[in-house]
Every structure is written in structure tokens, then in C-alpha cells.
Motif scaffolding. Sequence first.
Motif, PDB file in Angstrom:
ATOM      1  N   GLY A  36       0.801  -1.210   0.000  1.00 35.37           N
ATOM      2  CA  GLY A  36       0.000   0.000   0.000  1.00 35.37           C
ATOM      3  C   GLY A  36       0.836   1.263   0.000  1.00 35.37           C
ATOM      4  N   SER A  37       2.129   1.160   0.320  1.00 32.76           N
ATOM      5  CA  SER A  37       2.993   2.339   0.324  1.00 32.76           C
ATOM      6  C   SER A  37       3.594   2.532  -1.062  1.00 32.76           C
ATOM      7  CB  SER A  37       4.129   2.162   1.338  1.00 32.76           C
ATOM      8  OG  SER A  37       3.621   1.969   2.635  1.00 32.76           O
ATOM      9  N   VAL A  38       3.486   3.754  -1.559  1.00 38.45           N
ATOM     10  CA  VAL A  38       4.052   4.089  -2.868  1.00 38.45           C
ATOM     11  C   VAL A  38       4.907   5.334  -2.707  1.00 38.45           C
ATOM     12  CG1 VAL A  38       3.578   4.749  -5.252  1.00 38.45           C
ATOM     13  CG2 VAL A  38       2.087   3.121  -4.090  1.00 38.45           C
ATOM     14  N   LEU A  39       6.157   5.257  -3.153  1.00 40.24           N
ATOM     15  CA  LEU A  39       7.071   6.390  -3.098  1.00 40.24           C
ATOM     16  C   LEU A  39       7.137   7.026  -4.480  1.00 40.24           C
ATOM     17  CD1 LEU A  39       9.314   7.958  -1.537  1.00 40.24           C
ATOM     18  CD2 LEU A  39      10.935   6.332  -2.489  1.00 40.24           C
ATOM     19  N   THR A  40       6.899   8.318  -4.560  1.00 41.30           N
ATOM     20  CA  THR A  40       6.917   9.035  -5.844  1.00 41.30           C
ATOM     21  C   THR A  40       7.925  10.171  -5.758  1.00 41.30           C
ATOM     22  OG1 THR A  40       4.572   8.567  -6.157  1.00 41.30           O
ATOM     23  CG2 THR A  40       5.528  10.243  -7.570  1.00 41.30           C
ATOM     24  N   ARG A  41       8.845  10.167  -6.701  1.00 42.77           N
ATOM     25  CA  ARG A  41       9.867  11.215  -6.738  1.00 42.77           C
ATOM     26  C   ARG A  41      10.124  11.637  -8.173  1.00 42.77           C
ATOM     27  NH1 ARG A  41       9.047  11.376  -2.130  1.00 42.77           N
ATOM     28  NH2 ARG A  41      10.434  11.128  -0.358  1.00 42.77           N
ATOM     29  N   THR A  42      10.537  12.890  -8.355  1.00 43.72           N
ATOM     30  CA  THR A  42      11.020  13.313  -9.672  1.00 43.72           C
ATOM     31  C   THR A  42      12.504  12.993  -9.734  1.00 43.72           C
ATOM     32  OG1 THR A  42      11.438  15.537  -8.842  1.00 43.72           O
ATOM     33  CG2 THR A  42       9.324  15.146  -9.899  1.00 43.72           C
ATOM     34  N   LEU A  43      12.970  12.825 -10.963  1.00 39.97           N
ATOM     35  CA  LEU A  43      14.351  12.408 -11.158  1.00 39.97           C
ATOM     36  C   LEU A  43      15.035  13.358 -12.119  1.00 39.97           C
ATOM     37  CD1 LEU A  43      16.327  10.010 -10.551  1.00 39.97           C
ATOM     38  CD2 LEU A  43      15.526   9.010 -12.681  1.00 39.97           C
ATOM     39  N   HIS A  44      16.163  13.907 -11.693  1.00 38.50           N
ATOM     40  CA  HIS A  44      17.017  14.674 -12.598  1.00 38.50           C
ATOM     41  C   HIS A  44      16.340  15.943 -13.122  1.00 38.50           C
ATOM     42  CE1 HIS A  44      20.682  15.226 -14.549  1.00 38.50           C
ATOM     43  NE2 HIS A  44      20.759  14.162 -15.325  1.00 38.50           N
ATOM     44  N   GLY A  45      15.425  16.509 -12.367  1.00 39.51           N
ATOM     45  CA  GLY A  45      14.819  17.763 -12.787  1.00 39.51           C
ATOM     46  C   GLY A  45      15.778  18.907 -12.520  1.00 39.51           C
ATOM     47  N   ASN A  46      15.675  19.986 -13.278  1.00 38.09           N
ATOM     48  CA  ASN A  46      16.510  21.148 -13.005  1.00 38.09           C
ATOM     49  C   ASN A  46      15.867  22.394 -13.573  1.00 38.09           C
ATOM     50  OD1 ASN A  46      18.733  22.424 -11.859  1.00 38.09           O
ATOM     51  ND2 ASN A  46      20.074  20.749 -12.485  1.00 38.09           N
ATOM     52  N   ILE A  47      16.242  23.533 -13.006  1.00 34.51           N
ATOM     53  CA  ILE A  47      15.579  24.782 -13.373  1.00 34.51           C
ATOM     54  C   ILE A  47      16.594  25.806 -13.874  1.00 34.51           C
ATOM     55  CG2 ILE A  47      13.711  24.435 -11.722  1.00 34.51           C
ATOM     56  CD1 ILE A  47      15.058  26.356  -9.844  1.00 34.51           C
ATOM     57  N   LEU A  48      16.075  26.764 -14.631  1.00 38.13           N
ATOM     58  CA  LEU A  48      16.906  27.844 -15.162  1.00 38.13           C
ATOM     59  C   LEU A  48      16.080  29.120 -15.103  1.00 38.13           C
ATOM     60  CD1 LEU A  48      19.540  28.730 -16.635  1.00 38.13           C
ATOM     61  CD2 LEU A  48      18.346  28.248 -18.770  1.00 38.13           C
ATOM     62  N   THR A  49      16.593  30.137 -14.438  1.00 35.95           N
ATOM     63  CA  THR A  49      15.881  31.408 -14.316  1.00 35.95           C
ATOM     64  C   THR A  49      16.605  32.441 -15.164  1.00 35.95           C
ATOM     65  OG1 THR A  49      15.308  30.843 -12.037  1.00 35.95           O
ATOM     66  CG2 THR A  49      14.987  33.125 -12.721  1.00 35.95           C
ATOM     67  N   SER A  50      15.962  32.925 -16.202  1.00 36.04           N
ATOM     68  CA  SER A  50      16.582  33.901 -17.102  1.00 36.04           C
ATOM     69  C   SER A  50      15.920  35.256 -16.903  1.00 36.04           C
ATOM     70  CB  SER A  50      16.413  33.471 -18.566  1.00 36.04           C
ATOM     71  OG  SER A  50      17.015  32.223 -18.795  1.00 36.04           O
ATOM     72  N   VAL A  51      16.738  36.297 -16.943  1.00 35.94           N
ATOM     73  CA  VAL A  51      16.220  37.665 -16.910  1.00 35.94           C
ATOM     74  C   VAL A  51      16.412  38.239 -18.307  1.00 35.94           C
ATOM     75  CG1 VAL A  51      16.509  39.958 -15.915  1.00 35.94           C
ATOM     76  CG2 VAL A  51      16.681  37.933 -14.459  1.00 35.94           C
ATOM     77  N   CYS A  52      15.328  38.725 -18.885  1.00 38.90           N
ATOM     78  CA  CYS A  52      15.338  39.147 -20.283  1.00 38.90           C
ATOM     79  C   CYS A  52      14.881  40.596 -20.402  1.00 38.90           C
ATOM     80  CB  CYS A  52      14.415  38.266 -21.122  1.00 38.90           C
ATOM     81  SG  CYS A  52      14.714  36.506 -20.964  1.00 38.90           S
ATOM     82  N   THR A  53      15.287  41.215 -21.513  1.00 39.27           N
ATOM     83  CA  THR A  53      14.789  42.540 -21.831  1.00 39.27           C
ATOM     84  C   THR A  53      13.338  42.422 -22.302  1.00 39.27           C
ATOM     85  OG1 THR A  53      15.434  42.404 -24.155  1.00 39.27           O
ATOM     86  CG2 THR A  53      17.104  43.184 -22.594  1.00 39.27           C
ATOM     87  N   PRO A  54      12.604  43.523 -22.369  1.00 41.13           N
ATOM     88  CA  PRO A  54      11.246  43.466 -22.909  1.00 41.13           C
ATOM     89  C   PRO A  54      11.201  42.976 -24.355  1.00 41.13           C
ATOM     90  CG  PRO A  54      11.533  45.481 -21.665  1.00 41.13           C
ATOM     91  CD  PRO A  54      12.884  44.835 -21.744  1.00 41.13           C
ATOM     92  N   ASP A  55      12.341  43.038 -25.051  1.00 39.48           N
ATOM     93  CA  ASP A  55      12.386  42.479 -26.407  1.00 39.48           C
ATOM     94  C   ASP A  55      12.542  40.968 -26.399  1.00 39.48           C
ATOM     95  OD1 ASP A  55      14.433  45.289 -27.361  1.00 39.48           O
ATOM     96  OD2 ASP A  55      12.257  45.025 -27.492  1.00 39.48           O
ATOM     97  N   GLY A  56      12.676  40.384 -25.208  1.00 38.58           N
ATOM     98  CA  GLY A  56      12.802  38.929 -25.099  1.00 38.58           C
ATOM     99  C   GLY A  56      14.209  38.412 -25.256  1.00 38.58           C
TER     100      GLY A  56
END
Lengths: 235, 136
Positions: A36-56
Amino acid sequence: MLFSQDPVADFINLSFEPVWESVRPVPIVRIDFGNGSVLTRTLHGNILTSVCTPDGLVVDALPGIYTESGYVAQLNLLCAVARNAQSSPEAKRDMLVRAYHRGQAQALKKMAAPGQKAADQKQLYITKRVIERPIELALLPAQIAGVPQTPAKPALTAAEDVARWKELEEDTRLNERTRRRQIHELLATAGLVLPKQVTHPIYKDVLHADLDDPYLGLGDVLFATYPFAKEDAVH
Amino acid sequence: MKRTLRPQHLSCIGGVAVVGLTTLLLARTFAGGRSPKPPAPQPAMNPAAARAPNVPNGIAIRDYSKSVIEVPTQKVLAARTVPAAPAPGDTFVNPKAQPGKVRWHRDFDVACAAAKKSGKPVLLFQMMGRLDDRFC
């Protein structure tokens, strides 16, 4: 979660026009223990935060995960750099951004805190009464605006929370040393570009998650002893 | 009183006699060792009727015949069998979650348009998975 913290969310809402997007589905691991126990995890996820001009166009980017205070402090600096870039003449903008990244990469290479290095240089030049600021410092703010106060270290009691905080701190240090230097070097070469031109190289070379690899670089680990890898690959 | 044989009795006795005679003749025929006329040889129904070399007699013919019949059937069934769809409940559904307290724009173009009006820079947060999924 980072964006559930009021200081972080309020600062982002006040200072940026924010948007999130998914670069690919995240691998999910589920282990069913059969009782009845189930372990759920994400694997190898990663993030990137970019700061851009209004022109993208990407001015700078923060790789990976940060502590709340570290994240806000860096975003505050990048917000100022982006505003300075946007207010500079369009013909000079790309050159100034490349110079900014060169300066930051060199500072990190010498293992000095970039902000401190800039402050030292500014002090030196003021002392010597040089009128023009070095181009590498052109986009850096003269003064860092006040940032919302996030606790440098939250009050943690549970052992796993303390362990998790230490991991975050270590991640933040790694991001600010090694990974930020790699991003500065990449953007010093690329200049002002659209996010789609740098997302895959940053994920692959800086975050070590090749978005074009169906197994995100984990194929060797997953299939090292799997006897039916070739058959599965055909199908 | 004198008994007389009626016609019905005579016919009954005759029938019994015929049956008995026939039985006797058949018994003599088989007891004499002469087998009935052998059936005409049947044409081979399939090439497997021939004995396979180096295989015990009888077993090879029977099994080879079976495999000739069964293999095509297996192929037919395999071609017509549709993979079973996963039973309901087998597929993992990532529960939805609130993506924090940030007021996110719908997409990058919308954020850039808002940035041109407000003068603020765009913050593009990229990730694997979805920010509005519980497991991301």
C-alpha cells in the motif's frame, strides 16, 4: 516551494513580468512497495531562471536551485543589470552585455565574489579619479537597491529539514561559483540572444541534463546491466 | 393333442438359421488369418507425412504435422491480437498544485508585451515538468 514564500513572490511580482515554461516532461520514479505504500519522486529535474529585456533577449541567467535569500539577492542584481542594459543605446547594448559577462566570468575565475570585485574596482577608480567606468562594470548598479528581507537561515528543527537546508546552501554556492561562471562565458560569446538559442546548451553543458537525450544522460546508469536494452531500443 | 408347425414359426426358424450361418462364415474368415482387403492408399495430406530423418518413427510425423497446423494459426492470432489497453488506475496522474504566489503570465510573448508597457524586465522560469503539477 520557492514561489510560495511571500518575500520571494512579492519581490518577483513587483520587479518583473514573470512567466514559466516547461522545457520537457520531468522523469518520475514510483516505487510500489506492495503493502500500500508508494514512493513518488522526480528524477534529474533542473531549473533555469533567465532575466530578459522586454524584447525577449537574455541578459543573464541563474542556474539551478537557490536558497530564498540567495535567489532574491541575485534576482535583485540581475534586475538592475537588465534595466541598465535596456536604458543603454540599442547599438551598444550587445557589446555592453558581452563585456559584463566577461568581467563576471573573470572575477569568478579568480574566486572573488563578483559584487565585491566590482566594488573594489569602483573604489580604486574613484580613488584614482578616473572619470570613465570600465566597460565591464557599466551595467552593474552603483548601489544595490534594498531587497525584501528573507531569513538567511530559517528556523529549522527537524533533522531532514536541516539536511535539506545544507544541501540548498551547497547548491547555491555551486551555482554561484562554477555554474554562473559557465553561463557568463557562454553569454559573453553569444551576446544578447533569444532564450531558445541558449536553453539547450545551458541545460546540457551547465546543468548536465541534455534535453535532446531521451534518457537525460542516465542511459548508461539505467541500462548498464539490463539484458534487453538492445531489443527495447529497436522498439 | 398333436402339435403342428405354423407358418410364423417356420419363418422365424429360417431367419435364425440365416443369421447363424452368416456368423459362422465370418468367424471362419477372420480366424483363417486372411485380413480384409486393405484400404486404398490415401494420398499424403501434407509433406509432413514423410518421415523426418533421424527422428523416432511416429513421434516426428505427429509433432511435425501439429506444428504445420499450429504455426499458421499462431501467426493469425498474433496478427489479430490487439495489445490490451492499460486497466483504469494503472496510469499515474500527477496531481495539480498551485504554482506559488507569483502572478505568472500565460506565455513568454505575453510577458514581453507586458514588459514593454511596464518597463520591467521579463523573468523567464524554465523547468522540467510543470510548475502546476505536484511532482515537478
